[in-house]
Design an enzyme around this catalytic site. Structure first.
Site, PDB file in Angstrom:
ATOM      1  N   ARG A 231      -4.223   5.837  -2.830  1.00 28.45           N
ATOM      2  CA  ARG A 231      -2.890   5.226  -2.840  1.00 28.45           C
ATOM      3  C   ARG A 231      -1.940   6.088  -3.646  1.00 28.45           C
ATOM      4  O   ARG A 231      -2.316   6.637  -4.680  1.00 28.45           O
ATOM      5  CB  ARG A 231      -2.937   3.813  -3.416  1.00 28.45           C
ATOM      6  CG  ARG A 231      -3.644   2.908  -2.439  1.00 28.45           C
ATOM      7  CD  ARG A 231      -3.405   1.458  -2.651  1.00 28.45           C
ATOM      8  NE  ARG A 231      -4.361   0.737  -1.815  1.00 28.45           N
ATOM      9  CZ  ARG A 231      -4.778  -0.489  -2.047  1.00 28.45           C
ATOM     10  NH1 ARG A 231      -4.310  -1.147  -3.067  1.00 28.45           N
ATOM     11  NH2 ARG A 231      -5.652  -1.058  -1.241  1.00 28.45           N
TER      12      ARG A 231
ATOM     13  N   TRP B 205       0.844  -1.197   0.000  1.00 30.50           N
ATOM     14  CA  TRP B 205       0.000   0.000   0.000  1.00 30.50           C
ATOM     15  C   TRP B 205       0.876   1.243   0.000  1.00 30.50           C
ATOM     16  O   TRP B 205       1.351   1.669   1.061  1.00 30.50           O
ATOM     17  CB  TRP B 205      -0.896   0.034   1.247  1.00 30.50           C
ATOM     18  CG  TRP B 205      -1.823  -1.133   1.328  1.00 30.50           C
ATOM     19  CD1 TRP B 205      -3.046  -1.231   0.754  1.00 30.50           C
ATOM     20  CD2 TRP B 205      -1.616  -2.360   2.038  1.00 30.50           C
ATOM     21  NE1 TRP B 205      -3.602  -2.449   1.052  1.00 30.50           N
ATOM     22  CE2 TRP B 205      -2.760  -3.145   1.828  1.00 30.50           C
ATOM     23  CE3 TRP B 205      -0.567  -2.863   2.814  1.00 30.50           C
ATOM     24  CZ2 TRP B 205      -2.877  -4.421   2.386  1.00 30.50           C
ATOM     25  CZ3 TRP B 205      -0.696  -4.118   3.361  1.00 30.50           C
ATOM     26  CH2 TRP B 205      -1.843  -4.882   3.144  1.00 30.50           C
TER      27      TRP B 205
ATOM     28  N   ALA C 294     -13.357 -11.420   6.399  1.00 31.83           N
ATOM     29  CA  ALA C 294     -13.355 -10.060   5.861  1.00 31.83           C
ATOM     30  C   ALA C 294     -13.091 -10.135   4.367  1.00 31.83           C
ATOM     31  O   ALA C 294     -12.508 -11.107   3.877  1.00 31.83           O
ATOM     32  CB  ALA C 294     -12.273  -9.227   6.542  1.00 31.83           C
TER      33      ALA C 294
ATOM     34  N   GLN D  33     -13.716   1.622  -2.299  1.00 31.93           N
ATOM     35  CA  GLN D  33     -13.628   0.230  -1.906  1.00 31.93           C
ATOM     36  C   GLN D  33     -14.846  -0.113  -1.061  1.00 31.93           C
ATOM     37  O   GLN D  33     -15.410   0.762  -0.405  1.00 31.93           O
ATOM     38  CB  GLN D  33     -12.353   0.017  -1.097  1.00 31.93           C
ATOM     39  CG  GLN D  33     -11.872  -1.408  -1.121  1.00 31.93           C
ATOM     40  CD  GLN D  33     -10.574  -1.593  -0.358  1.00 31.93           C
ATOM     41  OE1 GLN D  33     -10.445  -1.145   0.770  1.00 31.93           O
ATOM     42  NE2 GLN D  33      -9.617  -2.238  -0.982  1.00 31.93           N
TER      43      GLN D  33
ATOM     44  N   HIS E 107      -7.235   1.783   2.258  1.00 34.93           N
ATOM     45  CA  HIS E 107      -8.308   0.804   2.053  1.00 34.93           C
ATOM     46  C   HIS E 107      -9.396   1.119   3.069  1.00 34.93           C
ATOM     47  O   HIS E 107      -9.196   1.955   3.950  1.00 34.93           O
ATOM     48  CB  HIS E 107      -7.807  -0.643   2.182  1.00 34.93           C
ATOM     49  CG  HIS E 107      -6.872  -0.882   3.342  1.00 34.93           C
ATOM     50  ND1 HIS E 107      -6.077  -1.987   3.466  1.00 34.93           N
ATOM     51  CD2 HIS E 107      -6.606  -0.147   4.445  1.00 34.93           C
ATOM     52  CE1 HIS E 107      -5.378  -1.926   4.574  1.00 34.93           C
ATOM     53  NE2 HIS E 107      -5.670  -0.823   5.186  1.00 34.93           N
TER      54      HIS E 107
ATOM     55  N   VAL F 156      -5.587 -11.048   7.407  1.00 31.80           N
ATOM     56  CA  VAL F 156      -6.395 -12.263   7.342  1.00 31.80           C
ATOM     57  C   VAL F 156      -5.470 -13.475   7.301  1.00 31.80           C
ATOM     58  O   VAL F 156      -4.320 -13.399   6.897  1.00 31.80           O
ATOM     59  CB  VAL F 156      -7.325 -12.288   6.105  1.00 31.80           C
ATOM     60  CG1 VAL F 156      -8.443 -11.282   6.246  1.00 31.80           C
ATOM     61  CG2 VAL F 156      -6.543 -12.087   4.827  1.00 31.80           C
TER      62      VAL F 156
END
Ligand SMILES: [Zn+2]
Lengths: 804, 344
Positions: free
Chosen positions: B200, B159, B311, B214, B174, B257
């Site tokens: 970004r 990112w 997620a 997003q 995000h 995650v």
């Protein structure tokens, strides 16, 4: 990372085609972006040996070669001057080709028939050389198809940052082994020990072990620096690394193989044959091997000799100790550096290298001695010399390897799929995990190169990804739903959006960042161009361009730019945007407010044969703003606005609602000077901006209906002549107050100025509708009300009723 | 036959003949006056009956009255006939060009990203997700650290970030920071989707934009599994695209995650046949997802031994692009009305 399959085959018998391997790797998390096929397009490209090569009799710069292709010989003409009799070369025969496109044809060059073409390394895709004919190894099989000898497939892999272990080809081989149930063959390492102990020759001091957990040094005496053999050069080229010399290539080869970067110093140029691993001193400089002299950041870790820096740890070596043709003795570094330190220094110096890309992910501390021994063996094979015995190894061994205890049920509970114990073992063992079973419970010992595996969830991922996510069923969550927590603002905003679109406006979305002068352009009274950037907008620390370097505090500049851009293509532009603005101060975050902005310019209707061709005016804008208020059931009140710097002083208004002092926003005609600055000159632009959060907070959630009245209404028309500065709203309010509750509706139907209405006055014509909820009105009741109205407007507004 | 009958017959015949020749309103009025008026031919005839012998008068009178009825009826019929002709003529003369454009109704339109976001949110609302929003200027803590991305973590390269005040204040890269914000203020079960603008530090080209929308999704509850995640995402793909669409799940890495997932769908533009947009693979990478990392759960005070979560995050532009065949992401914030108005 590029993985030639010909190289991968050293560590594993390939269990499937390149495409199948690529597919399985990709699905399991090692994304193969592309399979590069070297030689797949080659047609009639064969290995030949040059018998004779002679200058062309009738052309300077051309040569005639006779080439032996085993079963036959061909004559061809070439321009390259590096070919000698006896060289083994690649020949494209007449009718063949190297890549999709035209074929090589037999043709005559000034009287000499040429039946093919000799190839450069670049043309073949196996070396960077463009100008010279590629000369193969002398033992290459003459007459053979070149594809059988050199063709290869290269996996172009895009690694995720959690898997530095896959930054070496062995790591990829381990993945393939686990995915296909194949056997991994680790490279054979046998350190030659034909010299004095390394510790007698070199000295290593690690002053800053926090940034360098492990440093090993090997030593070779008597090397000869020459180009690498062709097989090595070709492998490096296919993997994307330029060949330099045998010793440097050996270090790069091992880096590509094992993922451990190595660095070879010219040991004779290291003062006192000493390595000191320390932070850079203030204003210390180093010229790196790319020829750039760099001032070292004070926290940068350097590899120094007794005195001066010789390398940027984990990033790039220094030119002062670089391997050169004359190098005879080398010190081989194989170390582990702190990933954060490498990352910071690499970023500070904007210097990213194959080494830094690996070190900044965090490498395995167990790897340096293994990689060093592997490289020393290779260096000895390629460059000769005697290798010192052992390594100097400065390392405080870390704690025992990490263990994770889990049961098959743990994995099933997270994944939603049951895995048998054998299935779990078949995944984890090939990946290097040691497993201890105790009934239901398994303890996995995490291999040193898998620092990313810390939790049961990581074990679950290993099992799920290797067995394939497609094997996991699809179900829907069954649990209870969260208690409803509706955010009315989100709903109202969409309602407003739809209402504005319905009112004829097109929604736009513009960038949140603006230029530092954009807001001051909105002040018609301020100098233009502005003398300095806006004080009231929050700057971005690292903007990409000056145009996008401030957080906007108003939507208007971006909206005006959008109007101007669209006016180039059409003469009617009606826009709105709903977005955040960012209001200082930072405490620590700015206040974000949702704004609604509207801009309108051009004709009221799109240009067509029967359209209303009148230009848009203030009242079109007002109607659009009203649409937003009405849909929220918020009464709109406008008043003359004083001193809104972006608005026409005579055509500007402040937005309020009943019973509330807050200014919700402004609307009006954009000041012509402001319009000009935003390149919208020559047109009347109407715009509004308002605080949508505040407006939505006033929205009426519940609507109560009024009963429909059964009794007939009595209609009367009334024209009131009044001073032009008295607003319609005041007149209407006076009429309503005087008439009382029987006056159900008051509608303005005409505004007239000019004779016979006196100068400075205007006539406001209203149609009045009287009605009682209880009975049919009598004429005299209405007459009484009309008289009261007339009296009130005469007394209160110095007005008079037309026709009296 | 008596002379008077002959006269009446002659009068009637002449009158009816003349009436057929009377071609307009004034002609038939003149006719009516001439025959039926007070001093018209029929009245004269009636008056002449008085001079007949008395025994002949009743019959002659009857005959005259019958003739009068006949003429009046003929007049009425002729009048109606002429009115209809006149109407036909008028209608004929009122012909319009039906191919001229309709009078415009001044409709505007919504931005394609608004359409796309509404559709996405509607689908997740139907699956029991709530909608929440958060700030675009964020703390490093929520954008990175709470999501298991500590400072100088190699994953930060995923990112590229605009900073407002480094190292702590940034433009969110995000919508994932809302994961931690939401979990901090609620207890499980959580089911929420978060739309919003993200930023970004990235150059622009046909497929990259430095500002984008997003939609983040988060569910936390006892007993949630990766199979549930797959189920929700498959259901989403089937509704936003078409019911038989094929989906594909592969392992991918996002620090917040574990396990990490990337979902691809059959390319909506070529329906899996292979085209320029899907680089002939027939697949389009649609979104990233995974099971909420135990460290993220611990960071907000949840116990990963008690609850699991999943997620996901998707770019609204990408979905709009493949749904509508938009080949340049810069079209969305270029705001050329010729582009935007195609969505209304
Ligand atoms: Zn496609």
């Amino acid at each position: 990372m590029r993985v030639p399959l010909g190289w991968l085959r050293e560590y594993i018998d390939l269990p499937a085609s390149a495409d199948d391997i690529a597919e399985r790797l990709t699905m399991s998390g090692t994304e193969v972006a592309n399979v590069i096929r070297v030689g797949s397009e080659w047609d009639r490209v064969v290995i030949g040996q040059v018998q004779t090569i002679t200058p062309h009799e009738h052309a300077d710069n051309l040569f005639v070669a006779r080439v032996n292709l085993a079963r036959e010989q061909v004559t061809l003409v070439t321009a390259a001057s590096n070919v000698r009799a006896g060289d083994v070369v690649s020949v494209v025969r007449a009718g063949g080709r190297l890549a999709a496109g035209p074929r090589v044809e037999a043709r005559s060059f000034r009287g000499v028939q040429s039946n093919g073409m000799l190839c450069s390394g670049d043309e073949l895709g196996i070396s960077p050389e463009k100008q010279t004919i590629y000369v193969l190894e002398a033992d290459a099989p003459i007459g053979a198809n070149l594809r059988d000898y050199l063709g290869d497939e290269v996996l172009d892999i895009e690694l995720t940052p959690n898997r530095p272990d896959c930054l070496g080809i062995v790591g990829i081989a381990r993945e393939v082994a686990a995915l296909f149930g194949a056997e991994l063959r680790m490279p054979h390492v046998d350190q030659p020990n034909d010299g004095r102990p390394a510790g007698d020759v070199v000295r290593v001091f690690v002053d800053d072990p926090d940034l360098c957990p492990r440093y090993t040094a090997g030593y070779v005496n008597g090397v000869r620096i020459v180009p690498s053999p062709q097989w090595l050069q070709r492998r490096l080229h296919l993997a994307g690394i330029r060949s330099i010399s045998n010793v440097v290539d050996a270090t790069n080869y091992v880096m590509l193989e094992l993922g451990q970067p190595l660095h070879a110093f010219d040991a004779d140029r290291l003062q006192a044959r000493t390595i000191r691993v320390r932070r850079a001193r203030a204003n210390e400089r180093l010229t790196t091997i790319d020829g750039v002299e760099r001032v070292l950041p004070t926290d940068a870790l350097v590899i120094a000799d007794a005195e001066t820096p010789a390398a940027l740890a984990g990033i790039m070596g220094g030119s002062n100790t670089e391997i050169s043709e004359g190098t005879r003795r080398i010190l081989l570094e194989s170390a582990t550096f702190d990933r954060m330190s490498v990352r910071q220094t690499s970023r500070a110096l904007r210097l990213v290298t194959e080494a830094s890309k690996r070190f900044d992910k965090g490498l395995d501390e167990e790897l340096p001695p293994f990689a060093s021994r592997r490289a020393l063996a290779l260096i000895r094979e390629l460059a000769g010399g005697s290798v010192a015995e052992g390594l100097v190894d400065v390392w405080r061994p870390r704690d025992a390897l990490r263990t994770i205890a889990f049961t098959a049920d743990d994995l099933a509970a997270l994944i939603g799929n049951a895995y048998a114990a054998e299935q779990i073992e078949d995944v984890l063992r090939p990946l290097g995990f040691a497993l201890e079973r105790d009934g239901e419970r398994t303890t996995a010992i995490v291999p040193s190169w898998r620092d990313d595996v810390t939790d049961k969830a990581d074990i679950a991922e290993e099992v799920a990804r290797v067995t394939g996510y497609d094997a996991i069923p699809t179900t829907l969550p069954r649990g209870e739903l969260p208690s409803p927590a509706d955010d009315p603002g989100l709903r109202w905003r969409e309602v407003v959006r739809s209402a504005l679109a319905g009112a004829g406006l097109q929604e736009v979305m513009t960038y949140s960042l603006i230029d530092p002068y954009a807001v001051s352009k909105l002040d018609a009274g301020a100098p233009f161009p502005a003398t300095g950037p806006d004080e009231g907008t929050i700057p971005i620390h690292n903007p990409m361009t000056i145009d996008r370097s401030r957080l906007r505090t108003t939507l208007l500049p971006s909206l005006f730019a959008t109007v101007a851009a669209n006016l180039r293509y059409q003469n009617r532009v009606l826009l709105f945007e709903i977005a955040h603005v960012f209001l200082p101060p930072l405490e620590p975050l700015p206040r974000e407010e949702q704004r609604l902005a509207i801009a309108m310019a051009g004709r009221r209707s799109p240009p067509t044969w029967n359209a209303d061709t009148a230009p848009i005016d203030f009242y079109d804008l007002k109607a659009a703003v009203e649409a937003a208020f009405r849909i929220l059931h918020v009464p709109l009140i406008l008043a003359d606005a004083a001193n809104v710097p972006w608005l026409h002083p005579g055509r500007s208004a402040v937005l309020r609602t009943t019973g509330d002092d807050r200014e919700l926003g402004h609307l009006g005609q954009v000041h012509p000077r402001v319009a000009e600055r935003f390149e919208m000159e020559g047109m009347e632009i109407y715009a509004a901006e308002l605080d949508l959060d505040a407006l939505m907070s006033l929205a009426a959630e519940e609507i109560r209906v009024r009963p429909l009245l059964r009794y007939p209404a009595v209609e009367r028309d009334l024209a009131i002549i009044v001073d032009g500065r008295v607003s319609h709203e005041r007149v209407a309010a006076a009429v309503q107050a005087a008439a009382g509750p029987l006056l159900e509706q008051i509608t303005l139907f005409d505004v007239y100025q000019g004779a016979p209405v006196p100068e400075g006055h205007r006539s406001l014509a209203y149609s009045l509708s009287f009605r009682s909820p209880e009975r049919t009105l009598a004429d005299d009741e209405v007459a009484t009300a009309m008289a009261a109205i007339e009296h009130a407007v005469t007394a209160q507004l110095a007005a008079h009723v037309r026709g009296r | 036959m008596a002379a008077i009958d002959v006269a009446l017959r002659g009068l009637t015949d002449r009158a009816l003949l003349e009436l057929t020749r009377a071609g307009d309103r004034s002609a038939i009025e003149a006719w009516r006056t001439g025959y039926l008026g007070r001093s018209g031919a029929l009245s004269l005839h009636m008056r002449s009956i008085g001079q007949l012998p008395s025994e002949e008068r009743p019959a002659a009178g009857q005959a005259a009255n019958a003739a009068k009825d006949t003429l009046e009826a003929a007049f009425a019929a002729r009048q109606r006939e002429l009115e209809e002709q006149a109407l036909d003529q008028r209608l004929e003369s009122e012909h319009i060009d039906v191919t001229l454009p309709g009078r415009p109704i001044h409709t505007g339109g919504l931005h394609p990203i608004t359409h796309t976001l509404r559709r996405i949110l509607e689908i997740f609302r139907d699956m029991g997700f709530q909608v929440a929003e958060g700030p675009e200027v964020e703390l490093d803590w929520y954008n990175f650290q709470a999501l298991n991305i500590p400072p100088e973590h190699p994953a930060r390269d995923m990112w590229d970030t605009f900073y407002v005040k480094p190292p702590s204040i940034l433009l969110r890269t995000h919508t994932s920071p809302m994961q931690a914000r939401i979990m901090e203020r609620t207890r499980p079960p959580v089911r929420v989707v978060v739309p919003g603008r993200c930023y970004r530090y990235e150059g622009q080209d046909a497929s990259h934009e430095w500002m984008f929308y997003q939609v983040e999704g988060l569910a936390v509850d006892k007993g949630l599994t990766m199979a549930d995640l797959k189920g929700v995402l498959v259901a989403f793909a089937r509704r936003i695209f078409w019911p038989e669409i094929q989906t594909r799940f592969r392992c991918d890495y996002f620090p917040f995650v574990e396990p990490g997932v990337e979902m691809s769908v059959q390319c909506p533009l070529c329906r899996g046949e292979g085209c320029r947009v899907c680089k002939t693979t027939g697949w389009i990478e649609l979104l990233g997802a995974g099971m909420v990392h135990p460290r993220v759960l611990r960071n907000v005070g949840y116990d990963p031994d008690v609850v699991n979560g999943f997620a996901f995050g998707m770019g609204a532009e990408r979905i709009a692009m493949v749904k509508h065949g938009v080949d340049d992401i810069r079209s969305f914030y270029g705001n050329d009305l010729r582009f935007l108005q195609q969505f209304t």
